[in-house]
Design an enzyme around this catalytic site. Structure first.
Site: not given
Ligand SMILES: [Zn+2]
Length: 282
Positions: A147, A210
């Protein structure tokens, strides 16, 4: 529709006019470490300011956990990652992408949500629901590293910039220019989910982002001294926890877990050697 487009275009031009000197440089930056080219048309400071405002709202409207011990563990892992990131960029003579961050951590009491996030500028939330998946400090460090990597690599600025260019992300464009959030934070009836949605926190980042957050997250956790092999186990536990059930939001907005585990396994041996625990700055 036209009216909205015009408003956005005007705001876009205002932003352009307001920071044209920084723009040429700012729009050709690359992501740290991976050197992926990024489009950044918005001043980071305004995004961070909006994020800080939303974070205050989230804190006010969420049930925060009383588990001081767990919160302290989160803060400790966070500060280890903070220091590792800064020390690393200092050691390679690169600007520290977190120099202007005002790090903050909360633990939200909600066992149903297996999630965590980090807003631009280092505002972090962990939900109690994810603790049963992370299990130990190495697991927690893997999730937090991921994160935090989104914030370090400035993925929100990229996303908001793209929305401006495409002229479709009316909400994000509004945020970028300071419209919607100020209105949202004034109105009392907005729930936490609504606030996060307005800011785009619960939307998936792109596949590239991501993957980049996975990769950088491993590097940051490794630099901070955690055992990054735990990241594979988290994904296996996550898969197990949701066997035969609808995948949770956090999972569905990320790359498929088997593909992800494959990539992690490929990167881990190399990262352990290339990015060993880094000494704290003195
Ligand atoms: Zn993520």
């Amino acid at each position: 529709m036209n009216k909205i487009n015009n408003i956005n275009r005007r705001k876009f031009l205002e932003i352009f006019a307001g920071c044209s000197c920084g723009l040429v440089i700012a729009s050709c930056t690359t992501a740290p470490i991976t050197e992926r080219k990024q489009l950044k048309l918005l001043p980071e400071s305004s995004l961070n300011r909006q994020a800080a405002q939303i974070y205050i709202n989230v804190k006010n409207k969420s049930k925060l956990s009383n588990d001081k011990k767990k919160l302290n563990e989160i803060k400790e892992i966070g500060s280890n990652i903070e220091e590792a990131v800064s020390s690393y960029f200092l050691s390679v003579n690169k600007p520290d992408p977190t120099y202007n961050f005002k790090w903050e951590y909360i633990l939200i009491d909600n066992d149903k949500i297996k999630n965590a996030w980090c807003m631009p500028g280092g505002k972090i939330a962990v939900y109690t629901g994810i603790l049963e998946v992370t299990k130990n400090k190495h697991g927690l460090a893997a999730v937090m590293g991921h994160e935090i990597a989104h914030a370090v690599a400035k993925h929100s600025i990229e996303r908001a910039s793209r929305a401006l260019i495409l002229n479709v992300g009316t909400q994000i464009a509004d945020i970028a220019s300071g419209g919607k959030i100020s209105a949202a934070s004034r109105s009392a009836g907005v729930d936490v989910a609504g606030l996060l949605r307005t800011f785009g926190i619960d939307n998936p980042f792109g596949r590239k982002q991501e993957t980049e957050a996975d990769y950088l997250g491993l590097i940051f956790s490794s630099l901070a001294g955690y055992d990054i092999r735990e990241s594979v186990k988290i994904w296996e536990r996550m898969k197990e926890a949701h066997k035969g059930k609808e995948p949770p939001e956090w999972m569905s907005t990320h790359p498929s877990s088997s593909r992800r585990i494959e990539s992690l396994k490929k990167w881990i041996p190399e990262i352990i050697i290339k990015y060993p625990p880094i000494k704290k700055m003195t």
